[in-house]
Write an enzyme that holds these catalytic residues in place. Structure first.
Site, PDB file in Angstrom:
ATOM      1  N   GLU A 188       5.136  -4.035   1.485  1.00 16.40           N
ATOM      2  CA  GLU A 188       5.237  -2.867   0.589  1.00 16.40           C
ATOM      3  C   GLU A 188       5.739  -1.630   1.335  1.00 16.40           C
ATOM      4  O   GLU A 188       6.363  -0.757   0.759  1.00 16.40           O
ATOM      5  CB  GLU A 188       3.861  -2.566  -0.037  1.00 16.40           C
ATOM      6  CG  GLU A 188       3.416  -3.617  -1.034  1.00 16.40           C
ATOM      7  CD  GLU A 188       1.968  -3.418  -1.466  1.00 16.40           C
ATOM      8  OE1 GLU A 188       1.068  -3.513  -0.613  1.00 16.40           O
ATOM      9  OE2 GLU A 188       1.744  -3.170  -2.656  1.00 16.40           O
ATOM     10  N   ASP A 235       4.216  -7.183 -12.020  1.00 14.95           N
ATOM     11  CA  ASP A 235       3.851  -8.276 -12.935  1.00 14.95           C
ATOM     12  C   ASP A 235       3.072  -7.680 -14.091  1.00 14.95           C
ATOM     13  O   ASP A 235       2.700  -6.503 -14.047  1.00 14.95           O
ATOM     14  CB  ASP A 235       2.993  -9.322 -12.195  1.00 14.95           C
ATOM     15  CG  ASP A 235       1.755  -8.686 -11.572  1.00 14.95           C
ATOM     16  OD1 ASP A 235       1.834  -8.287 -10.395  1.00 14.95           O
ATOM     17  OD2 ASP A 235       0.726  -8.539 -12.268  1.00 14.95           O
TER      18      ASP A 235
HETATM   19  N1  ADE Z   1      -1.196  -5.835  -7.643  1.00 11.72           N
HETATM   20  C1  ADE Z   1      -0.044  -6.254  -8.185  1.00 11.72           C
HETATM   21  N2  ADE Z   1      -0.262  -6.996  -9.283  1.00 11.72           N
HETATM   22  C2  ADE Z   1      -1.602  -7.066  -9.424  1.00 11.72           C
HETATM   23  C3  ADE Z   1      -2.450  -7.713 -10.347  1.00 11.72           C
HETATM   24  N3  ADE Z   1      -1.945  -8.443 -11.339  1.00 11.72           N
HETATM   25  N4  ADE Z   1      -3.789  -7.575 -10.192  1.00 11.72           N
HETATM   26  C4  ADE Z   1      -4.296  -6.845  -9.172  1.00 11.72           C
HETATM   27  N5  ADE Z   1      -3.534  -6.224  -8.265  1.00 11.72           N
HETATM   28  C5  ADE Z   1      -2.203  -6.328  -8.382  1.00 11.72           C
END
Ligand code: ADE
Length: 253
Positions: free
Chosen positions: A13, A217
């Site tokens: 990141e 996501d």
């Molecule tokens: N960081 C990136 N995506 C995530 C997710 N779905 N749940 C927790 N932390 C995250």
């Protein structure tokens, strides 16, 4: 000179930010890497927190105690929860909560015991400046990512949102769980695993805090096949471009 702390959970990141920093000096404290540097004339310390609230709180405490940072910005990825918060969008936190905090019936659900609050506000000025910087970067997303990456990840007119980010020690990767979170915390735009802990530490020390997260996501059953590639090719480049834009416009003090 004011020292600005920059934190991410994972090396991927922060990789584009670190690649951009000159005269790096690396110091290891509590098993974590801290890079002391100058960026756009600002004194900067960058660090990797690792994943989760406790790891992030430890890292934030070192940032404040050992490196004396005057402001702390967390950047990285998050899962989108709010309607219209899509992969490739950016969320700047107006405030943060721990979605897995539950000391009921002693304290109301989500309230952090003995703080009298569930919500930890981020610094309004920092967050406004970072939102503006993110808007400028996302308007030129193609320039920062290249057309192939935009097409590969199907990023069409990415947007910047400002609102609630919730944190917990769980990667949310089922539709059922993200629906439960949405019901419990209807205002939440995004979910991640560190921000609210860092916000709490910064409140303890009276140091301004902000969080900027790229949505990797939708925190559902599809989260996320190309996670690492997305971080490398999209999120880390957004982080670099947004922070650079912000620091360029911020007077050196
Ligand atoms: N960081 C990136 N995506 C995530 C997710 N779905 N749940 C927790 N932390 C995250």
């Amino acid at each position: 000179m004011a020292v600005i702390g920059i934190m991410s959970a994972l090396h991927e990141e922060l990789s584009a930010v670190l690649a951009d920093m000159p005269d790096e000096q690396r110091v290891v404290v509590a098993g974590r890497d801290f890079w002391i540097s100058h960026w756009q004339g600002h004194a900067v310390v960058a660090a990797l927190s690792r994943i989760g609230k406790v790891a992030a709180a430890t890292t934030a405490t070192v940032m404040l105690e050992r490196f004396g940072v005057d402001a702390l910005v967390f950047t990285g990825v998050a899962g989108g929860l709010g309607p219209g918060v899509r992969v490739g969008d950016v969320v700047v936190a107006s405030g943060l909560m721990q979605h897995d905090m539950d000391a009921s019936p002693l304290f109301p659900r989500h309230e952090v015991p003995l703080y009298g609050r569930a919500l930890f506000q981020s610094d309004a000025i920092l967050s406004m400046q970072l939102t503006e910087a993110a808007q400028q970067v996302l308007q030129a997303a193609g320039q920062h990512l290249g057309p192939d990456t935009l097409a590969q990840f199907r990023l069409i007119s990415p947007q910047v949102h400002q609102g609630l980010i919730v944190s917990g020690d769980r990667f949310v990767s089922t539709t059922a769980e993200s629906q439960t979170l949405r019901q419990a915390l209807p205002g939440a735009l995004a979910v991640e695993m560190e921000g609210a802990a860092v916000a709490q530490v910064c409140l303890d020390y009276g140091v301004p805090f902000a969080a900027v997260r790229t949505i990797s996501d939708r925190a559902d059953d599809a989260a996320h096949t190309d996670f690492n590639r997305f971080i490398r090719e999209v999120a880390s480049r957004y982080s670099r471009a947004i922070l650079l834009q912000w620091l360029t416009q911020r007077p050196v003090d």
